[in-house]
Design a protein around this motif. Structure first.
Motif, PDB file in Angstrom:
ATOM      1  N   ASN A 154       1.287   3.991  -3.071  1.00  0.00           N
ATOM      2  CA  ASN A 154       1.058   5.438  -2.922  1.00  0.00           C
ATOM      3  C   ASN A 154       2.265   6.231  -3.391  1.00  0.00           C
ATOM      4  O   ASN A 154       2.121   7.277  -4.035  1.00  0.00           O
ATOM      5  CB  ASN A 154       0.793   5.783  -1.451  1.00  0.00           C
ATOM      6  N   LYS A 198      -7.625  10.424  -5.525  1.00  0.00           N
ATOM      7  CA  LYS A 198      -7.331   9.830  -6.830  1.00  0.00           C
ATOM      8  C   LYS A 198      -8.613   9.430  -7.537  1.00  0.00           C
ATOM      9  O   LYS A 198      -9.546   8.938  -6.895  1.00  0.00           O
ATOM     10  CB  LYS A 198      -6.434   8.598  -6.646  1.00  0.00           C
ATOM     11  N   ASN A 240       0.833  -1.210   0.000  1.00  0.00           N
ATOM     12  CA  ASN A 240       0.000   0.000   0.000  1.00  0.00           C
ATOM     13  C   ASN A 240       0.865   1.257   0.000  1.00  0.00           C
ATOM     14  O   ASN A 240       0.584   2.219  -0.723  1.00  0.00           O
ATOM     15  CB  ASN A 240      -0.921   0.023   1.226  1.00  0.00           C
ATOM     16  N   GLY A 262      -6.159   2.194   1.336  1.00  0.00           N
ATOM     17  CA  GLY A 262      -4.770   1.775   1.538  1.00  0.00           C
ATOM     18  C   GLY A 262      -4.201   2.183   2.889  1.00  0.00           C
ATOM     19  O   GLY A 262      -3.697   1.344   3.642  1.00  0.00           O
TER      20      GLY A 262
HETATM   21 MG   LIG Z   1      -3.177   4.004  -1.769  1.00  0.00          MG
END
Ligand SMILES: [Mg+2]
Ligand SMILES: Nc1ncnc2c1ncn2[C@@H]1O[C@H](COP(=O)(O)OP(=O)(O)OP(=O)(O)O)[C@@H](O)[C@H]1O
Length: 258
Positions: A159, A208, A155, A215
């Protein structure tokens, strides 16, 4: 940040200032966890209910892909199955926020966990024109649920990769600091604006277009289960996530449900 207390008395005013920075940090952390607990409980109760009908639908779709009568709809059927799988993965991730999830805590070599994961994250980075670098120092073994830690690394690296244009580099590092083993994930993106920083870890908070916003909540939950903490340093040169483990293992070994 300071707390100010004013006490009037007959000859004037007595002022008392107290550094409340730590207190404020603690309260923010607590409310983050409370939000997670509430969401986790809802997740546990509806997750399974939603999954069952999805499994039935997926089963029929799978059978239709093998029937001659549906031959011309192959592409659509496959797409429907893929979409169901995607939804199912989101539920899996969401369920991992539940408080009661049992985990398998054992002594692990964190560097080994990272090395084993490396080809996978490297391939993902490559696809996006980025690279991954490892900076692993000698560290003692840590009590962890290696599956969960792997998820956390995925995760955080995901990112980091999302935060950078092509040609960027994400560094995964480990180090020992006193009684702590620290896992770090650093990117060279533009950093996290402060108004967003407060919301990190809130389930479904995302900036996003195709993000689910799960996440980091999953990472915070995993950290909580490991009695570890997450710290973030961020600025225009990039973001550095610290996942800080304690290396005193006794209490973990006696229970596997935290
Ligand atoms: Mg993420
Ligand atoms: N390394 C980073 N650099 C810049 N912004 C970040 C970084 N990590 C997280 N963020 C911000 O925090 C938000 C939440 O992150 P989180 O991982 O929880 O969800 P997401 O990445 O949007 O979706 P997903 O569920 O697919 O991971 C992101 O949308 C982004 O705005």
């Amino acid at each position: 940040m300071f707390d100010a207390h004013l006490y009037p008395y007959e000859n004037g005013l007595f002022a008392y200032f107290r550094d409340a920075t730590e207190q404020k940090k603690y309260e923010t952390e607590l409310s983050r966890l409370e939000r997670l607990n509430a969401v986790g409980e809802i997740a546990a109760s509806i997750g399974h209910e939603v999954r069952n009908p999805m499994t039935t639908v997926r089963g029929y779709l799978q059978r239709f892909t093998q029937k001659a009568a549906f031959k011309e709809y192959q592409a659509q059927l496959m797409l429907m199955i893929e979409e169901l799988d995607r939804a199912n993965n989101i539920i899996t991730e969401f369920l991992s926020l539940t408080k009661t999830k049992t985990n398998q805590m054992k002594l692990c070599d964190l560097n080994m966990v990272i090395r084993n994961l490396f080809p996978l994250v490297q391939a993902d980075a490559f696809r996006r024109g980025n690279t991954i670098e490892l900076q692993l120092e000698e560290i003692p073994e840590v009590v962890m649920d290696d599956k969960e830690i792997r998820q956390c690394i995925l995760n955080l690296v995901g990112n980091g990769l999302d935060a950078m244009p092509k040609g960027g580099k994400v560094t995964i590092g480990t180090a020992q600091l006193g009684n702590h083993v620290v896992l770090t994930v650093r990117d060279r993106g533009l950093g996290i604006p402060s108004h967003i920083k407060e919301k990190l870890g809130t389930p479904f908070f995302t900036t996003k277009e195709h993000g689910t916003g799960l996440g980091l909540s999953v990472c915070y939950r995993i950290a909580q289960r490991h009695k570890a903490s997450i710290k973030i340093e961020t600025g225009p040169e990039g973001t550095l996530f610290y996942f800080i483990f304690n290396t005193v293992p006794v209490q973990y070994l006696s229970s596997n449900s935290l």
